[in-house]
Scaffold this motif. Structure first.
Motif, PDB file in Angstrom:
ATOM      1  N   SER A   1      -0.612 -26.583   2.099  1.00 12.23           N
ATOM      2  CA  SER A   1      -0.646 -27.278   0.398  1.00 12.23           C
ATOM      3  C   SER A   1       0.319 -26.200  -0.326  1.00 12.23           C
ATOM      4  N   ARG A   2       0.728 -26.919  -1.517  1.00 13.03           N
ATOM      5  CA  ARG A   2       1.804 -25.898  -2.227  1.00 13.03           C
ATOM      6  C   ARG A   2       1.020 -24.883  -3.009  1.00 13.03           C
ATOM      7  N   HIS A   3      -0.128 -24.827  -3.037  1.00 14.65           N
ATOM      8  CA  HIS A   3      -1.064 -23.917  -3.744  1.00 14.65           C
ATOM      9  C   HIS A   3      -1.461 -22.837  -2.874  1.00 14.65           C
ATOM     10  N   CYS A   4      -1.071 -22.737  -1.783  1.00 17.44           N
ATOM     11  CA  CYS A   4      -1.169 -21.711  -0.712  1.00 17.44           C
ATOM     12  C   CYS A   4      -0.132 -20.664  -1.097  1.00 17.44           C
ATOM     13  N   ARG A   5      -0.718 -19.448  -1.575  1.00 13.57           N
ATOM     14  CA  ARG A   5       0.145 -18.474  -2.005  1.00 13.57           C
ATOM     15  C   ARG A   5       0.967 -17.885  -0.970  1.00 13.57           C
ATOM     16  N   PRO A   6       2.248 -17.707  -1.197  1.00 15.41           N
ATOM     17  CA  PRO A   6       2.884 -16.883  -0.183  1.00 15.41           C
ATOM     18  C   PRO A   6       2.650 -15.581   0.320  1.00 15.41           C
ATOM     19  N   GLU A   7       2.263 -14.910  -0.632  1.00 12.51           N
ATOM     20  CA  GLU A   7       1.675 -13.428  -0.312  1.00 12.51           C
ATOM     21  C   GLU A   7       0.246 -13.339   0.126  1.00 12.51           C
ATOM     22  N   GLY A   8      -0.372 -14.392   0.132  1.00 15.30           N
ATOM     23  CA  GLY A   8      -1.761 -14.564   0.756  1.00 15.30           C
ATOM     24  C   GLY A   8      -1.767 -14.206   2.340  1.00 15.30           C
ATOM     25  N   ASN A   9      -2.839 -13.539   2.797  1.00  7.85           N
ATOM     26  CA  ASN A   9      -2.947 -13.268   4.276  1.00  7.85           C
ATOM     27  C   ASN A   9      -3.294 -14.520   5.016  1.00  7.85           C
ATOM     28  N   CYS A  10      -3.785 -15.428   4.335  1.00  7.63           N
ATOM     29  CA  CYS A  10      -4.619 -16.626   5.111  1.00  7.63           C
ATOM     30  C   CYS A  10      -3.623 -17.805   5.049  1.00  7.63           C
ATOM     31  N   LEU A  11      -3.221 -18.381   5.881  1.00  7.79           N
ATOM     32  CA  LEU A  11      -2.546 -19.844   6.077  1.00  7.79           C
ATOM     33  C   LEU A  11      -3.479 -20.776   6.335  1.00  7.79           C
TER      34      LEU A  11
ATOM     35  N   LEU B   1      -5.130 -19.293   9.701  1.00  2.26           N
ATOM     36  CA  LEU B   1      -4.727 -18.320  10.510  1.00  2.26           C
ATOM     37  C   LEU B   1      -4.366 -17.208   9.676  1.00  2.26           C
ATOM     38  N   TYR B   2      -4.215 -16.082  10.346  1.00  2.00           N
ATOM     39  CA  TYR B   2      -4.041 -14.858   9.370  1.00  2.00           C
ATOM     40  C   TYR B   2      -2.528 -14.638   9.789  1.00  2.00           C
ATOM     41  N   LYS B   3      -1.735 -14.421   8.948  1.00  2.00           N
ATOM     42  CA  LYS B   3      -0.359 -14.473   8.765  1.00  2.00           C
ATOM     43  C   LYS B   3       0.186 -13.097   9.530  1.00  2.00           C
ATOM     44  N   GLY B   4      -0.974 -12.097   8.808  1.00  2.00           N
ATOM     45  CA  GLY B   4      -0.339 -10.435   9.505  1.00  2.00           C
ATOM     46  C   GLY B   4      -0.617 -10.037  10.494  1.00  2.00           C
TER      47      GLY B   4
ATOM     48  N   GLY C   1      -2.346  10.292  -2.793  1.00  2.00           N
ATOM     49  CA  GLY C   1      -0.876  10.556  -2.361  1.00  2.00           C
ATOM     50  C   GLY C   1       0.211   9.487  -2.741  1.00  2.00           C
ATOM     51  N   GLY C   2      -0.475   8.216  -3.053  1.00  2.00           N
ATOM     52  CA  GLY C   2       0.482   7.159  -3.470  1.00  2.00           C
ATOM     53  C   GLY C   2       1.070   6.491  -2.243  1.00  2.00           C
ATOM     54  N   SER C   3       0.726   6.868  -1.000  1.00  2.00           N
ATOM     55  CA  SER C   3       1.428   6.100   0.204  1.00  2.00           C
ATOM     56  C   SER C   3       0.769   4.806   0.300  1.00  2.00           C
ATOM     57  N   PHE C   4      -0.330   4.345  -0.486  1.00  2.00           N
ATOM     58  CA  PHE C   4      -0.909   3.192  -0.419  1.00  2.00           C
ATOM     59  C   PHE C   4       0.156   2.120  -0.871  1.00  2.00           C
ATOM     60  N   ARG C   5       0.864   2.349  -2.042  1.00  2.00           N
ATOM     61  CA  ARG C   5       1.989   1.560  -2.597  1.00  2.00           C
ATOM     62  C   ARG C   5       2.959   0.882  -1.462  1.00  2.00           C
ATOM     63  N   ASP C   6       3.555   1.836  -0.839  1.00  2.00           N
ATOM     64  CA  ASP C   6       4.580   1.290   0.298  1.00  2.00           C
ATOM     65  C   ASP C   6       3.597   0.657   1.318  1.00  2.00           C
ATOM     66  N   LEU C   7       2.321   0.847   1.536  1.00  2.00           N
ATOM     67  CA  LEU C   7       1.658  -0.035   2.520  1.00  2.00           C
ATOM     68  C   LEU C   7       1.480  -1.518   1.965  1.00  2.00           C
ATOM     69  N   VAL C   8       1.175  -1.460   0.705  1.00  2.00           N
ATOM     70  CA  VAL C   8       0.818  -2.902  -0.012  1.00  2.00           C
ATOM     71  C   VAL C   8       2.211  -3.386   0.054  1.00  2.00           C
ATOM     72  N   THR C   9       3.177  -2.893  -0.236  1.00  2.00           N
ATOM     73  CA  THR C   9       4.591  -3.685  -0.331  1.00  2.00           C
ATOM     74  C   THR C   9       5.011  -4.154   1.027  1.00  2.00           C
ATOM     75  N   ASP C  10       4.958  -3.454   2.091  1.00  2.00           N
ATOM     76  CA  ASP C  10       5.222  -3.623   3.458  1.00  2.00           C
ATOM     77  C   ASP C  10       4.466  -4.902   3.930  1.00  2.00           C
ATOM     78  N   LEU C  11       3.242  -4.793   3.316  1.00  2.00           N
ATOM     79  CA  LEU C  11       2.653  -6.024   3.784  1.00  2.00           C
ATOM     80  C   LEU C  11       2.859  -7.271   3.081  1.00  2.00           C
ATOM     81  N   GLN C  12       3.022  -7.133   1.944  1.00  2.00           N
ATOM     82  CA  GLN C  12       3.578  -8.286   1.009  1.00  2.00           C
ATOM     83  C   GLN C  12       4.765  -8.976   1.570  1.00  2.00           C
ATOM     84  N   GLU C  13       5.623  -8.200   2.030  1.00  2.00           N
ATOM     85  CA  GLU C  13       7.003  -8.545   2.491  1.00  2.00           C
ATOM     86  C   GLU C  13       6.946  -9.457   3.690  1.00  2.00           C
ATOM     87  N   LEU C  14       6.032  -8.810   4.589  1.00  2.00           N
ATOM     88  CA  LEU C  14       5.887  -9.209   5.807  1.00  2.00           C
ATOM     89  C   LEU C  14       5.151 -10.626   5.780  1.00  2.00           C
TER      90      LEU C  14
END
Length: 476
Positions: free
Chosen positions: A400-410, A452-455, A370-383
């Motif tokens: 670390s500067r190599h810790c990606r901002p869109e990653g769930n782990c901090l 830490l899990y950011k989400g 149905g495509g709703s997963f795209r909204d869910l992915v975008t919503d989580l990325q933004e959070l």
């Protein structure tokens, strides 16, 4: 009371357990199984740990003391301890002795288990927050439950790898993240951990060894233990696993596979650069090694890099799932595998859960098709990116500067004078759950950090409060 004063009450755990030496020796002598002495010693130590007689952070008797008490040479005891160390049961450091890390079967300190029930702000496990998630999943469940085809799928067993339609959703999910795999080379699993277990079982036998990053997802430890596999921790740097260190171990005849989370890895949210991916693929090909690519965070990545299965399709097993991106309660994973391994993969699926739960798979199918997963992915990325900015502001000196901002782990590195396990215990008592770096350490690598899990915080205020608590404790 400062955090060090709070933690000082826990120090009694570090003492050598009274009577441990005598009890261990008795267990070894009474073991009549026809197996090497070092295995009997390892079994005795493991049993005392599993039974709780040797608790987390208890110090084992010295190798020499054990050897003298048992009437064996020190080399035999050292071999037994190394056997346990390779499986994550104990850790050893020069000048500090051998320390119990956790029970044999779970490979993690008891503090990690306690986190699941105590903290009100538990950042130790993945949780999905937000109204977008609730609305999308609720709508999908209603459509699935009202569909006659769903009821039909529950009347009988489904193919172990999933029906053609179901395997197609795996292909769509991977394609959305830039990975192209035909449906007939995809199996549906009950989550990524199940897919990982099947991949290991399909490619290895007891006694074989997997090369893994020295800081790695803890689930690889438990899977390897259950299958009787050894793990060798390979050194990492800020960009991920070091290729030259893989090569140093790759010619060991017991080594069969390399395990990687190349994109937004757990626990550090580091993404492996393109040149290292290519070098690892070339090395694996040259040494006839399998690659097990755990790529569950890839849908969140803002960097488009080729997956290992694209670079080395002949012997790469690609693990994905919806758990870390949509919701951990949706136990639906995808295992892409080389065609020559099809029969052994089918055997692995049938020997474990036979088939993934049709009801859960139907919900996931509705969300993906149905495509709703795209909204869910975008919503989580933004959070995640929003919370990363807050983290940089409050505890940026230790990220670390190599810790990606869109990653769930901090991954928060601590000053040397502050021990991660003590900070974890203090935060737990203050209502915040985190995981110490020791849980992810494989081999003798020395790390002193928190994951830490950011989400997982329910709101922005809770996330900020947790970070401020860490900052105040570090700066105290």
């Amino acid at each position: 009371m400062g955090w060090r004063a709070v933690i000082s009450r826990q120090k009694g755990e570090d003492a050598v357990a009274d009577g441990a030496l005598e009890a261990i020796c008795k267990a070894v002598r009474e073991d009549r199984q026809p197996q090497p002495v070092y295995v009997r010693i390892a079994n005795a130590l493991s049993s005392h740990i599993s039974d709780g007689n040797l608790k987390h952070r208890a110090k084992l008797p010295s190798h020499r003391a054990l050897a003298e008490a048992l009437g064996v040479n020190v080399t035999t005891v050292t071999k037994a301890v190394r056997f346990l160390k390779d499986r994550g049961v104990v850790s050893a450091k020069a000048g500090h002795g051998t320390i119990v890390r956790g029970k044999e079967l779970d490979h993690m300190p008891p503090v990690y288990e306690r986190l699941r029930t105590l903290p009100r702000n538990d950042l130790s496990v993945v949780k999905r927050q937000g109204a977008v998630f609730g609305e999308a999943v609720s709508a999908a469940i209603k459509r699935v439950v009202g569909n006659a085809g769903t009821i039909s799928s529950l009347r009988e067993y489904q193919p172990s790898a999933g029906s053609t339609d179901v395997r197609q959703i795996g292909s769509l999910w991977l394609a959305a993240a830039g990975v192209k795999v035909a449906p007939d080379q995809i199996a549906i699993a009950s989550g990524a951990q199940h897919a990982l277990f099947v991949a290991l079982a399909a490619t290895m036998k007891p006694g074989d060894v997997v090369l893994v990053p020295s800081i790695a997802y803890q689930g690889i430890k438990s899977a390897a233990q259950m299958l009787g596999l050894g793990l060798i921790g390979v050194d990492v740097d800020d960009e991920g696993i070091i290729v030259s260190e893989i090569e140093r171990h790759a010619h060991n005849p017991r080594v069969r596979s390399i395990y990687l989370i190349p994109t937004l890895d757990n626990p550090r949210s580091v993404t492996l650069p393109l040149e290292r991916r290519k070098a690892i693929a070339e090395l694996a090909d040259r040494c006839s090694l399998n690659i097990i690519e755990d790529d569950i965070y890839r849908p969140l990545s803002l960097i488009d890099l080729p997956s290992m299965i694209e670079l080395y399709p002949e012997r790469t097993f690609h693990v994905s799932s919806v758990g870390k991106v949509l919701a951990p309660g949706l136990r639906c994973g995808f295992l892409a595998y080389p065609a020559v391994f099809r029969e052994i993969v089918m055997q692995g699926l049938r020997a474990t859960v036979w088939m993934a739960d049709p009801l859960t798979v139907s919900v996931v199918q509705d969300i993906i098709v149905g495509g709703s997963f795209r909204d869910l992915v975008t919503d989580l990325q933004e959070l995640l990116m929003k919370r990363h900015r807050v983290a940089i502001e409050l505890v940026g000196n230790w990220i670390s500067r190599h810790c990606r901002p869109e990653g769930n782990c901090l991954w928060v590195s601590l000053p040397a004078e502050i021990k991660a396990h003590e900070m974890t215990e203090y935060l737990r008592m203050e209502g915040v759950g985190v995981v110490p770096s020791s849980v992810f350490t494989i081999g003798s690598a020395q790390n002193n950090a928190l994951r830490l899990y950011k989400g997982s915080s329910t709101d922005e205020a809770s996330w900020k409060d947790a970070l401020l608590l860490i900052r105040r404790a570090v700066e105290a």
